[in-house]
Design a protein around this motif. Structure first.
Motif, PDB file in Angstrom:
ATOM      1  N   ALA A 167     115.471  57.049  44.177  1.00 44.65           N
ATOM      2  CA  ALA A 167     114.504  56.533  43.338  1.00 44.65           C
ATOM      3  C   ALA A 167     114.797  55.405  42.604  1.00 44.65           C
ATOM      4  CB  ALA A 167     113.880  57.801  42.546  1.00 44.65           C
ATOM      5  N   LEU A 168     115.881  55.495  41.881  1.00 41.38           N
ATOM      6  CA  LEU A 168     116.381  54.400  41.228  1.00 41.38           C
ATOM      7  C   LEU A 168     116.687  53.043  41.915  1.00 41.38           C
ATOM      8  CD1 LEU A 168     118.336  56.241  38.462  1.00 41.38           C
ATOM      9  CD2 LEU A 168     116.147  55.348  38.265  1.00 41.38           C
ATOM     10  N   ALA A 169     117.290  53.529  43.142  1.00 42.21           N
ATOM     11  CA  ALA A 169     117.652  52.166  43.978  1.00 42.21           C
ATOM     12  C   ALA A 169     116.173  51.760  44.450  1.00 42.21           C
ATOM     13  CB  ALA A 169     118.456  52.737  45.145  1.00 42.21           C
ATOM     14  N   SER A 170     115.219  52.261  44.516  1.00 40.41           N
ATOM     15  CA  SER A 170     114.021  51.709  44.708  1.00 40.41           C
ATOM     16  C   SER A 170     113.400  50.742  43.687  1.00 40.41           C
ATOM     17  CB  SER A 170     112.803  52.611  45.152  1.00 40.41           C
ATOM     18  OG  SER A 170     113.322  53.200  46.388  1.00 40.41           O
ATOM     19  N   VAL A 171     113.665  51.483  42.324  1.00 39.75           N
ATOM     20  CA  VAL A 171     113.467  50.514  41.017  1.00 39.75           C
ATOM     21  C   VAL A 171     113.963  49.563  40.979  1.00 39.75           C
ATOM     22  CG1 VAL A 171     113.198  50.842  38.665  1.00 39.75           C
ATOM     23  CG2 VAL A 171     112.649  52.855  40.021  1.00 39.75           C
ATOM     24  N   ALA A 172     115.238  49.469  41.383  1.00 35.67           N
ATOM     25  CA  ALA A 172     116.323  48.329  41.135  1.00 35.67           C
ATOM     26  C   ALA A 172     115.661  47.048  41.794  1.00 35.67           C
ATOM     27  CB  ALA A 172     117.412  48.569  41.522  1.00 35.67           C
TER      28      ALA A 172
ATOM     29  N   ALA B 196     105.984  27.608  43.669  1.00 41.75           N
ATOM     30  CA  ALA B 196     107.201  28.611  43.592  1.00 41.75           C
ATOM     31  C   ALA B 196     107.013  29.635  42.782  1.00 41.75           C
ATOM     32  CB  ALA B 196     108.447  27.740  43.392  1.00 41.75           C
ATOM     33  N   LYS B 197     106.408  29.718  41.685  1.00 35.45           N
ATOM     34  CA  LYS B 197     106.516  30.710  40.897  1.00 35.45           C
ATOM     35  C   LYS B 197     105.872  32.143  41.561  1.00 35.45           C
ATOM     36  CE  LYS B 197     102.268  29.394  38.521  1.00 35.45           C
ATOM     37  NZ  LYS B 197     101.489  28.902  37.495  1.00 35.45           N
ATOM     38  N   TYR B 198     104.844  31.977  42.621  1.00 34.98           N
ATOM     39  CA  TYR B 198     104.287  33.203  43.052  1.00 34.98           C
ATOM     40  C   TYR B 198     105.213  33.558  44.251  1.00 34.98           C
ATOM     41  CZ  TYR B 198     100.337  31.229  40.568  1.00 34.98           C
ATOM     42  OH  TYR B 198      99.473  30.842  39.681  1.00 34.98           O
ATOM     43  N   VAL B 199     106.175  32.755  44.706  1.00 35.13           N
ATOM     44  CA  VAL B 199     107.301  33.353  45.820  1.00 35.13           C
ATOM     45  C   VAL B 199     107.780  34.625  45.314  1.00 35.13           C
ATOM     46  CG1 VAL B 199     109.101  32.981  47.197  1.00 35.13           C
ATOM     47  CG2 VAL B 199     107.174  31.160  46.935  1.00 35.13           C
ATOM     48  N   THR B 200     108.442  34.481  43.982  1.00 35.67           N
ATOM     49  CA  THR B 200     109.080  35.598  43.151  1.00 35.67           C
ATOM     50  C   THR B 200     108.120  36.729  43.054  1.00 35.67           C
ATOM     51  OG1 THR B 200     110.237  33.749  42.150  1.00 35.67           O
ATOM     52  CG2 THR B 200     110.451  36.007  40.963  1.00 35.67           C
ATOM     53  N   THR B 201     106.913  36.498  42.749  1.00 35.55           N
ATOM     54  CA  THR B 201     106.026  37.581  42.637  1.00 35.55           C
ATOM     55  C   THR B 201     105.853  38.317  43.894  1.00 35.55           C
ATOM     56  OG1 THR B 201     104.670  36.196  40.830  1.00 35.55           O
ATOM     57  CG2 THR B 201     103.689  38.351  41.732  1.00 35.55           C
ATOM     58  N   TYR B 202     105.849  37.648  45.142  1.00 35.40           N
ATOM     59  CA  TYR B 202     105.563  38.271  46.308  1.00 35.40           C
ATOM     60  C   TYR B 202     106.908  39.009  46.522  1.00 35.40           C
ATOM     61  CZ  TYR B 202     106.503  38.575  51.342  1.00 35.40           C
ATOM     62  OH  TYR B 202     106.892  39.085  52.621  1.00 35.40           O
ATOM     63  N   PHE B 203     108.070  38.747  46.139  1.00 35.92           N
ATOM     64  CA  PHE B 203     109.341  39.464  46.344  1.00 35.92           C
ATOM     65  C   PHE B 203     109.173  40.686  45.411  1.00 35.92           C
ATOM     66  CE2 PHE B 203     111.540  35.582  48.002  1.00 35.92           C
ATOM     67  CZ  PHE B 203     112.124  36.344  49.264  1.00 35.92           C
ATOM     68  N   ILE B 204     108.576  40.653  44.424  1.00 41.82           N
ATOM     69  CA  ILE B 204     108.368  41.926  43.479  1.00 41.82           C
ATOM     70  C   ILE B 204     107.709  42.920  44.444  1.00 41.82           C
ATOM     71  CG2 ILE B 204     107.181  42.876  41.487  1.00 41.82           C
ATOM     72  CD1 ILE B 204     107.832  40.387  39.975  1.00 41.82           C
ATOM     73  N   GLY B 205     106.273  42.448  44.929  1.00 41.68           N
ATOM     74  CA  GLY B 205     105.620  43.154  45.832  1.00 41.68           C
ATOM     75  C   GLY B 205     106.370  43.904  46.930  1.00 41.68           C
ATOM     76  N   GLU B 206     107.108  42.996  47.542  1.00 42.15           N
ATOM     77  CA  GLU B 206     108.001  43.563  48.613  1.00 42.15           C
ATOM     78  C   GLU B 206     108.877  44.491  48.194  1.00 42.15           C
ATOM     79  OE1 GLU B 206     111.411  41.229  50.609  1.00 42.15           O
ATOM     80  OE2 GLU B 206     109.602  40.778  51.999  1.00 42.15           O
ATOM     81  N   GLY B 207     109.515  44.492  47.040  1.00 36.49           N
ATOM     82  CA  GLY B 207     110.455  45.560  46.353  1.00 36.49           C
ATOM     83  C   GLY B 207     109.480  46.625  46.071  1.00 36.49           C
ATOM     84  N   LEU B 208     108.330  46.507  45.747  1.00 31.99           N
ATOM     85  CA  LEU B 208     107.639  47.760  45.394  1.00 31.99           C
ATOM     86  C   LEU B 208     107.219  48.512  46.525  1.00 31.99           C
ATOM     87  CD1 LEU B 208     105.235  46.193  42.726  1.00 31.99           C
ATOM     88  CD2 LEU B 208     106.711  48.098  42.250  1.00 31.99           C
ATOM     89  N   SER B 209     107.124  47.733  47.721  1.00 38.58           N
ATOM     90  CA  SER B 209     106.911  48.526  49.231  1.00 38.58           C
ATOM     91  C   SER B 209     107.895  49.760  49.347  1.00 38.58           C
ATOM     92  CB  SER B 209     106.951  47.401  50.212  1.00 38.58           C
ATOM     93  OG  SER B 209     108.265  46.865  50.638  1.00 38.58           O
ATOM     94  N   GLY B 210     108.984  49.716  48.747  1.00 32.87           N
ATOM     95  CA  GLY B 210     110.135  50.733  48.955  1.00 32.87           C
ATOM     96  C   GLY B 210     109.855  51.674  47.714  1.00 32.87           C
ATOM     97  N   PHE B 211     109.732  51.026  46.679  1.00 36.03           N
ATOM     98  CA  PHE B 211     109.509  51.727  45.553  1.00 36.03           C
ATOM     99  C   PHE B 211     108.318  52.861  45.358  1.00 36.03           C
ATOM    100  CE2 PHE B 211     107.782  51.993  40.888  1.00 36.03           C
ATOM    101  CZ  PHE B 211     108.616  52.940  40.490  1.00 36.03           C
TER     102      PHE B 211
END
Length: 446
Positions: free
Chosen positions: A316-321, A135-150
């Motif tokens: 930009a900041l919304a993408s960082v959020a 499960a800990k890697y699912v959160t990391t995946y979501f970080i990557g998904e967020g970076l896809s906008g940032f």
């Protein structure tokens, strides 16, 4: 090795929405080159929603042909389509053809459809694949998904996309008329071309493909379980709402492998009632409708009256959020449904303020003041940040239930995005409910 898996999971998630997000942040340059002009965003909205045929097809095949739809093959296919489409877009994005007597960006529309097909389908393929990891890697995946906008947003800012200045009309080339002073918006040339930017998107897709290859080459005894590589459980509403999906050992205790030879009990004892799970899926639909459909359609209207700098800061900041919220979720996990509901209410409140300022455009509250500029930027930051945290935690909760729960989570996310986009399209493009303003010429009473 754990750090390596985190990096691979993050890079894999990066390819989920990087192409479509990249095209959106590049629009200020693209619209100046294509014949559709500023009508282009409305076309893109329709194309992206048509691309929801991808996840619908995968879900239907998953239901009708359980065990025949190979998870790896589907993901390899859509990543390959994304890479090829990005490469073709580099060469053909500005090519036009005559349709019904007028030039249209046919090549751009077709290739954008395939990119949107990749990104939409990732919602029901990437996340279920991540269920094979702890499960800990699912959160990391979501970080990557967020970076896809940032990441595309940062590159677009470095490119100088959409930066403009106000020029006295009497100083504009070829304009020698007298009369009242009138200012016009003049966009500054970018630091590098659109072709280079799209090439960057193709590189990001290649990185995601390489990360997926790396995840599949992990030692089986270390992290990745290969026992369930076929989509062998048909996702249904009943399985998504009721089946825990955990294996039961001889003593009747549900457990899951975690590391070499290790076992751990499921963290959340995922026996929620049907009412609780209906509430969870409602959160998924609403949060994605707000963040992917309702509010992005009016971000320009809510921010541009405060100035070009405010618009770019909010974007930009919304993408960082998003990735920041996912990082917070790694260290502060609160699965309380009451807490997530309260957080959703707060996020919705910030979104309502943003929507209200868009409806008041071109004369929103506190226009022309530092306080107004700070509030609208902060409101966008908190809107994306709070609802992104809810997205992650709901994903973690459903991940601990079953593979089918995650598949339906992706389907609910796409449903929310579709509902939000379809709701806003007529309001923005047909009924003209929102009014754009000229940043260089005030239209508000003094």
């Amino acid at each position: 090795m754990a750090l390596l898996v985190h990096v691979l999971a993050c890079a894999f998630g990066l390819g989920s929405w990087v192409a479509v997000n990249g095209l959106w942040v590049e629009l200020p340059l693209i619209v100046n080159a294509l014949p559709e002009g500023w009508e282009l965003p409305s076309f893109l909205t329709v194309i992206i929603q048509l691309a929801n045929l991808g996840p619908l097809l995968v879900t239907v095949m998953h239901k009708l042909c359980p065990g025949r739809l190979h998870k790896r093959a589907v993901i390899y296919s859509i990543l390959a389509i994304g890479i090829v489409s990005c490469i073709l877009l580099v060469f053909f994005w500005d090519k036009t053809t005559i349709v019904a007597g007028a030039p249209h960006s046919t090549a751009f529309f077709i290739l954008t459809f395939f990119l949107a097909l990749v990104d939409c389908t990732s919602s029901v393929t990437f996340l279920p694949f991540m269920m094979q990891l702890p499960a800990k890697y699912v959160t990391t995946y979501f970080i990557g998904e967020g970076l896809s906008g940032f990441v595309p947003g940062v590159v677009a800012l470095a490119q100088g996309v959409g930066m403009a200045k106000c020029v006295n009309s009497s100083q504009a080339p070829g304009n020698h008329t007298g009369g009242d002073t009138f200012f016009q918006t003049e966009y500054l040339p970018p630091n590098f071309s659109t072709e280079v930017f799209i090439g960057f998107l193709a590189a990001m897709m290649c990185i995601s493909m390489a990360a997926f290859v790396g995840l599949n080459r992990l030692p089986r005894t270390l992290e990745l379980s290969t026992e369930n590589l076929m989509l062998d459980t048909a996702p249904s509403v009943s399985s998504g709402l009721e089946n825990p999906g955990a294996e039961t050992d001889g003593g009747g205790e549900k457990s899951r492998e975690d590391g070499p030879g290790g076992r751990r009990s499921l963290l959340s004892n995922p026996k929620h009632s049907v009412y609780q799970l209906t509430y969870i899926y409602f959160l998924v639909v609403w949060v994605n409708a707000a963040t992917n459909g309702l509010l992005p359609s009016v971000q320009t209207y809510s921010c541009m009256p405060y100035g070009n700098l405010v618009y770019h800061l909010s974007a930009a900041l919304a993408s960082v959020a998003n990735p920041v919220a996912c990082t917070v979720a790694m260290f502060f996990q609160n699965r309380s449904l009451i807490f997530l509901g309260v957080l959703t209410v707060f996020g919705t409140g910030f979104g309502s303020y943003n929507m209200a300022m868009a409806a008041m455009s071109p004369c929103p509250l506190l226009r022309g003041t530092a306080a107004g500029e700070a509030i609208i930027v902060l409101s966008w930051l908190l809107f994306i940040g709070t609802l992104s945290y809810v997205k992650v935690m709901v994903g973690v909760i459903l991940r601990d239930r079953s593979h089918s729960a995650l598949v339906w989570c992706g389907a609910a996310a796409q449903t929310g995005s579709l509902v939000g986009s379809v709701t806003m399209f007529p309001l923005v493009n047909i009924y003209r409910f929102f009014e754009s303003g000229d940043m260089c010429n005030s239209q508000c009473p003094s």
